[in-house]
Design a protein around this motif. Structure first.
Motif, mmCIF file in Angstrom:
data_model
loop_
_atom_site.group_PDB
_atom_site.id
_atom_site.type_symbol
_atom_site.label_atom_id
_atom_site.label_comp_id
_atom_site.label_asym_id
_atom_site.label_seq_id
_atom_site.Cartn_x
_atom_site.Cartn_y
_atom_site.Cartn_z
ATOM 1 N N GLY A 100 0.827 -1.214 0.000
ATOM 2 C CA GLY A 100 0.000 0.000 0.000
ATOM 3 C C GLY A 100 0.855 1.255 0.000
ATOM 4 O O GLY A 100 1.667 1.459 0.912
ATOM 5 N N ILE A 136 -0.648 7.330 2.333
ATOM 6 C CA ILE A 136 0.184 8.063 3.284
ATOM 7 C C ILE A 136 0.758 7.129 4.362
ATOM 8 O O ILE A 136 1.900 7.304 4.788
ATOM 9 C CB ILE A 136 -0.582 9.252 3.923
ATOM 10 N N VAL A 137 -0.012 6.116 4.763
ATOM 11 C CA VAL A 137 0.464 5.247 5.844
ATOM 12 C C VAL A 137 1.658 4.415 5.363
ATOM 13 O O VAL A 137 2.720 4.400 6.004
ATOM 14 C CB VAL A 137 -0.691 4.364 6.376
ATOM 15 N N GLU A 177 2.662 -0.958 -4.444
ATOM 16 C CA GLU A 177 1.391 -0.228 -4.566
ATOM 17 C C GLU A 177 0.680 -0.700 -5.834
ATOM 18 O O GLU A 177 1.253 -0.644 -6.916
ATOM 19 C CB GLU A 177 1.674 1.283 -4.612
ATOM 20 N N LYS A 178 -0.567 -1.155 -5.693
ATOM 21 C CA LYS A 178 -1.233 -1.783 -6.843
ATOM 22 C C LYS A 178 -1.633 -0.784 -7.924
ATOM 23 O O LYS A 178 -1.758 -1.136 -9.087
ATOM 24 C CB LYS A 178 -2.453 -2.584 -6.404
ATOM 25 N N THR A 214 -7.341 6.428 -0.724
ATOM 26 C CA THR A 214 -7.956 7.463 0.122
ATOM 27 C C THR A 214 -7.048 8.686 0.260
ATOM 28 O O THR A 214 -7.541 9.805 0.418
ATOM 29 C CB THR A 214 -8.248 6.877 1.514
ATOM 30 N N SER A 215 -5.741 8.476 0.179
ATOM 31 C CA SER A 215 -4.806 9.574 0.451
ATOM 32 C C SER A 215 -4.732 10.628 -0.643
ATOM 33 O O SER A 215 -3.839 11.485 -0.620
ATOM 34 C CB SER A 215 -3.413 9.012 0.754
ATOM 35 N N SER A 265 -9.972 15.630 3.036
ATOM 36 C CA SER A 265 -10.217 17.083 3.106
ATOM 37 C C SER A 265 -8.896 17.844 3.153
ATOM 38 O O SER A 265 -8.883 19.067 3.143
ATOM 39 C CB SER A 265 -11.033 17.431 4.351
ATOM 40 N N LEU A 283 -6.750 18.263 5.550
ATOM 41 C CA LEU A 283 -6.467 19.028 6.764
ATOM 42 C C LEU A 283 -5.474 18.279 7.630
ATOM 43 O O LEU A 283 -5.547 17.055 7.761
ATOM 44 C CB LEU A 283 -7.744 19.266 7.564
ATOM 45 N N VAL A 293 -0.158 -6.871 -5.028
ATOM 46 C CA VAL A 293 0.099 -8.107 -4.272
ATOM 47 C C VAL A 293 -1.127 -9.000 -4.408
ATOM 48 O O VAL A 293 -2.242 -8.587 -4.086
ATOM 49 C CB VAL A 293 0.372 -7.771 -2.789
ATOM 50 N N PRO A 333 -8.406 1.214 2.935
ATOM 51 C CA PRO A 333 -9.727 0.574 2.875
ATOM 52 C C PRO A 333 -9.699 -0.844 2.291
ATOM 53 O O PRO A 333 -10.686 -1.562 2.400
ATOM 54 C CB PRO A 333 -10.535 1.515 1.982
ATOM 55 N N ARG A 363 -13.075 6.132 3.809
ATOM 56 C CA ARG A 363 -12.373 6.122 5.101
ATOM 57 C C ARG A 363 -12.204 4.699 5.617
ATOM 58 O O ARG A 363 -13.204 3.978 5.727
ATOM 59 C CB ARG A 363 -13.165 6.891 6.172
ATOM 60 N N GLY A 379 -7.077 5.254 11.039
ATOM 61 C CA GLY A 379 -6.052 6.302 11.082
ATOM 62 C C GLY A 379 -6.414 7.502 10.222
ATOM 63 O O GLY A 379 -7.436 7.519 9.548
ATOM 64 N N ILE A 409 -4.618 11.087 7.897
ATOM 65 C CA ILE A 409 -3.395 11.597 7.249
ATOM 66 C C ILE A 409 -2.493 12.177 8.348
ATOM 67 O O ILE A 409 -1.296 11.907 8.402
ATOM 68 C CB ILE A 409 -3.719 12.748 6.253
ATOM 69 N N THR A 410 -3.117 12.982 9.230
ATOM 70 C CA THR A 410 -2.361 13.752 10.218
ATOM 71 C C THR A 410 -1.435 12.880 11.070
ATOM 72 O O THR A 410 -0.333 13.310 11.399
ATOM 73 C CB THR A 410 -3.359 14.514 11.133
HETATM 74 C C1 LIG Z 1 -13.543 12.230 2.706
HETATM 75 C C2 LIG Z 1 -12.364 12.057 3.607
HETATM 76 C C3 LIG Z 1 -11.817 13.158 4.242
HETATM 77 C C4 LIG Z 1 -10.708 12.994 5.067
HETATM 78 N N1 LIG Z 1 -10.137 14.104 5.586
HETATM 79 C C5 LIG Z 1 -9.021 13.982 6.334
HETATM 80 C C6 LIG Z 1 -8.365 15.156 6.783
HETATM 81 O O1 LIG Z 1 -8.753 16.283 6.463
HETATM 82 N N2 LIG Z 1 -7.264 14.996 7.562
HETATM 83 C C7 LIG Z 1 -6.790 13.763 7.899
HETATM 84 O O2 LIG Z 1 -5.812 13.712 8.645
HETATM 85 N N3 LIG Z 1 -7.375 12.620 7.454
HETATM 86 C C8 LIG Z 1 -8.469 12.712 6.668
HETATM 87 N N4 LIG Z 1 -9.078 11.595 6.184
HETATM 88 C C9 LIG Z 1 -8.536 10.265 6.527
HETATM 89 C C10 LIG Z 1 -7.361 9.905 5.633
HETATM 90 O O3 LIG Z 1 -7.547 10.354 4.318
HETATM 91 C C11 LIG Z 1 -7.122 8.398 5.587
HETATM 92 O O4 LIG Z 1 -7.155 7.861 6.869
HETATM 93 C C12 LIG Z 1 -5.765 8.067 4.965
HETATM 94 O O5 LIG Z 1 -5.631 8.699 3.711
HETATM 95 C C13 LIG Z 1 -5.618 6.568 4.809
HETATM 96 O O6 LIG Z 1 -4.378 6.322 4.217
HETATM 97 P P1 LIG Z 1 -3.934 4.846 3.906
HETATM 98 O O7 LIG Z 1 -2.525 4.906 3.453
HETATM 99 O O8 LIG Z 1 -4.260 3.986 5.064
HETATM 100 O O9 LIG Z 1 -4.932 4.377 2.745
HETATM 101 P P2 LIG Z 1 -4.874 4.648 1.169
HETATM 102 O O10 LIG Z 1 -4.470 6.023 0.860
HETATM 103 O O11 LIG Z 1 -6.159 4.178 0.583
HETATM 104 O O12 LIG Z 1 -3.700 3.702 0.689
HETATM 105 C C14 LIG Z 1 -3.846 2.304 0.612
HETATM 106 C C15 LIG Z 1 -3.205 1.869 -0.687
HETATM 107 O O13 LIG Z 1 -3.158 0.438 -0.743
HETATM 108 C C16 LIG Z 1 -3.190 0.088 -2.118
HETATM 109 N N5 LIG Z 1 -3.534 -1.337 -2.237
HETATM 110 C C17 LIG Z 1 -4.721 -1.923 -1.996
HETATM 111 N N6 LIG Z 1 -4.644 -3.252 -2.263
HETATM 112 C C18 LIG Z 1 -3.385 -3.513 -2.668
HETATM 113 C C19 LIG Z 1 -2.705 -4.677 -3.104
HETATM 114 N N7 LIG Z 1 -3.318 -5.865 -3.188
HETATM 115 N N8 LIG Z 1 -1.415 -4.590 -3.477
HETATM 116 C C20 LIG Z 1 -0.754 -3.383 -3.424
HETATM 117 N N9 LIG Z 1 -1.363 -2.240 -3.028
HETATM 118 C C21 LIG Z 1 -2.656 -2.297 -2.646
HETATM 119 C C22 LIG Z 1 -4.262 1.019 -2.670
HETATM 120 O O14 LIG Z 1 -4.181 1.147 -4.080
HETATM 121 C C23 LIG Z 1 -3.983 2.303 -1.936
HETATM 122 O O15 LIG Z 1 -3.203 3.220 -2.687
HETATM 123 C C24 LIG Z 1 -10.170 11.706 5.311
HETATM 124 C C25 LIG Z 1 -10.713 10.593 4.675
HETATM 125 C C26 LIG Z 1 -11.793 10.764 3.806
HETATM 126 C C27 LIG Z 1 -12.339 9.590 3.080
#
Ligand SMILES: Cc1cc2nc3c(=O)[nH]c(=O)nc-3n(C[C@H](O)[C@H](O)[C@H](O)COP(=O)(O)OP(=O)(O)OC[C@H]3O[C@@H](n4cnc5c(N)ncnc54)[C@H](O)[C@@H]3O)c2cc1C
Length: 447
Positions: A28, A31-32, A51-52, A59-60, A64, A66, A185, A221, A328, A358, A360-361
């Motif tokens: 993935g 941001i995480v 990253e797929k 989601t990243s 919003s 922030l 993956v 997600p 989310r 989790g 972004i922050t």
């Molecule tokens: C509408 C909305 C508003 C938000 N606003 C804020 C905000 O203002 N401030 C804040 O701090 N947080 C905010 N958040 C929360 C924040 O955006 C998320 O918690 C954060 O982006 C999650 O990051 P992630 O890396 O866990 O997930 P993702 O960004 O979804 O990354 C997961 C990655 O895994 C990859 N993946 C999936 N399956 C596979 C696989 N089989 N093989 C390889 N890769 C794979 C996906 O393609 C994806 O890129 C908001 C969320 C939403 C939905």
């Protein structure tokens, strides 16, 4: 230190997996995952990220944007979560080319918290964020509709989520981290001593494998889908909620401050955020079943338009230039997505760490927790203070598509549209951008 990351580097990264054994494989590139590989690479752990789709395609790029403690979480009495998020915000503000302070104006009316609750809440928010500032209500002297009695000002911060992810990816690459986009993956062979991930290069549709001691499931997600691919059980307490935003040009009375108000329709807190030449307004919070459930229905867009039209009556459905959304990842229970905690949870089974929930922050905090677990298990130690650091600084403009390709490994039209922020910040450039991107891809032999 390498700070050019091109499609040629990507190819050599994929070729290199044949002869390499990694300590950690991160699944993935949101941001995480990006924060984790950045930190691990900074403390000398051999790590690879897969990253797929593209980095930040999940989601990243749909948040919003922030960097905040979340006043709403404080109102829900999640005091530790708010304090921790504010600490991360204060840390990230040192990267002023990525994270900028913003003045928020929270409106007082019949739908908001009352004046007393707001001044107490904002005082606590200020204190938890390290400032002893006493908030005061300013009366509405005609800047807003007459139903608004006044407002309180407070400071928070914002970023561009896609750019923040890319800066973590690039900082990791500079420290020897291996980051591969368009690498899905699909399975795992688990031996006693080593784990072998089955991966597909989705650009060439070719398989390759990655051997690693530890695996981090940072699929946001898609966490449950990836768990199934890793032969683990789905987590039943894992929930998904879609949030939609609309983008407009300006109101008839132009605004420069961000606005916070509550929708008169359902009492949900909403943000109006001026960004570059546009205003972003959101968001919704609706449970969905699948991480691919991303098409925002018309009623979500109507709901946002109607909610904000109470404050700025000049806005209508025709003002909407574009929309975007994200799913989310949430960990908890309940029938109201707005009440499910925004905190994260880590679980480790058989050298596989799963990250649930989790923001972004707090990506830095997640990364430090993961690194602590791995260091302990490996019997190593390293200082995690002030990490992950951002070591990279982009030096080209948003529409320099050749540079996105040659320096930061954008591979497709969608990658470039997202990384340049066309749909969100410059939707009127959509068609010109698509044409220029096609030309840039052809120039770089990627079409
Ligand atoms: C509408 C909305 C508003 C938000 N606003 C804020 C905000 O203002 N401030 C804040 O701090 N947080 C905010 N958040 C929360 C924040 O955006 C998320 O918690 C954060 O982006 C999650 O990051 P992630 O890396 O866990 O997930 P993702 O960004 O979804 O990354 C997961 C990655 O895994 C990859 N993946 C999936 N399956 C596979 C696989 N089989 N093989 C390889 N890769 C794979 C996906 O393609 C994806 O890129 C908001 C969320 C939403 C939905």
């Amino acid at each position: 230190m390498e700070n050019n990351f091109s499609y040629a580097s990507r190819k050599s990264f994929i070729d290199g997996t044949k002869n390499s054994d990694y300590d950690v494989a991160v699944i993935g590139g949101g941001i995480v995952g990006a924060g984790i590989i950045n930190l691990l690479s900074q403390i000398g752990i051999r790590a690879i990220l897969l990253e797929k789709n593209d980095f930040a395609a999940g989601t990243s790029s749909g948040s919003s944007k922030l960097i905040h403690g979340g006043l709403r979480y404080l109102a829900q009495m999640h005091i530790k979560l708010t304090r921790d998020l504010l600490r991360e915000r204060n840390f990230l503000l040192r990267y002023d080319f990525l994270v900028k302070p913003v003045n928020f104006r929270i409106l007082v009316d019949d739908y908001s918290w009352n004046r007393f609750e707001l001044s107490l809440g904002l005082f606590m928010y200020n204190v938890l964020g390290g400032h002893f500032k006493i908030p005061h209500m300013v009366k509405n002297h005609g800047e807003f509709d007459k139903s608004i009695r006044g407002y309180f000002d407070y400071l928070d911060a914002m970023t561009d989520d896609t750019t923040l992810v890319m800066h973590n990816i690039m900082s990791a690459v500079m420290k020897g981290g291996i980051c591969i986009n368009h690498a899905e993956v699909v399975g795992l062979r688990d031996d006693k001593n080593v784990k072998e991930l089955h991966v597909v290069d989705t650009i060439k549709n070719e398989p390759f494998s990655v051997r690693s001691k530890y695996i981090i499931n940072a699929a946001g997600p898609w966490v449950n889908e990836v768990s199934v691919a890793l032969n683990l059980k789905k987590d039943e307490k894992f929930l998904l909620s879609r949030g939609t935003h609309i983008v407009i040009k300006q109101f008839d009375k132009p605004i420069t401050n961000a606005i916070v108000f509550r929708s008169h329709i359902d009492g949900r807190q909403m943000f109006v955020i001026p960004r570059e030449e546009v205003i972003i307004i959101g968001t919704t919070d609706v449970f969905v079943k699948s991480p691919e459930d991303t098409v925002a229905p018309e009623e979500e867009i109507d709901y946002i338009v109607k909610s904000v039209a109470r404050i700025y009556p000049s806005i209508s459905r025709g003002s909407v230039l574009s929309t975007y959304w994200g799913i989310r990842p949430l960990y908890g229970a309940g029938s109201d997505p707005g009440k499910v905690s925004r905190d994260f949870k880590l679980a480790m089974i058989n050298n596989i760490i799963e990250i649930l929930g989790g923001k972004i922050t707090d990506y830095g905090k997640v990364a430090r927790k993961v690194a602590k677990i791995i260091l302990k298990d490996m019997g190593k130690s390293a200082s995690l203070r002030g990490k992950p650091e951002i070591l990279y600084k982009r030096d080209f403009s948003f529409d320099n598509y050749d540079m996105h390709i040659m320096k930061e490994c954008a591979m497709t039209e969608e990658d470039l549209m997202r990384r340049a922020g066309i749909e969100i910040y410059h939707p009127w450039l959509r068609e010109t951008a698509k044409k220029e991107i096609k030309e840039a891809l052809a120039r770089n032999h990627l079409s």
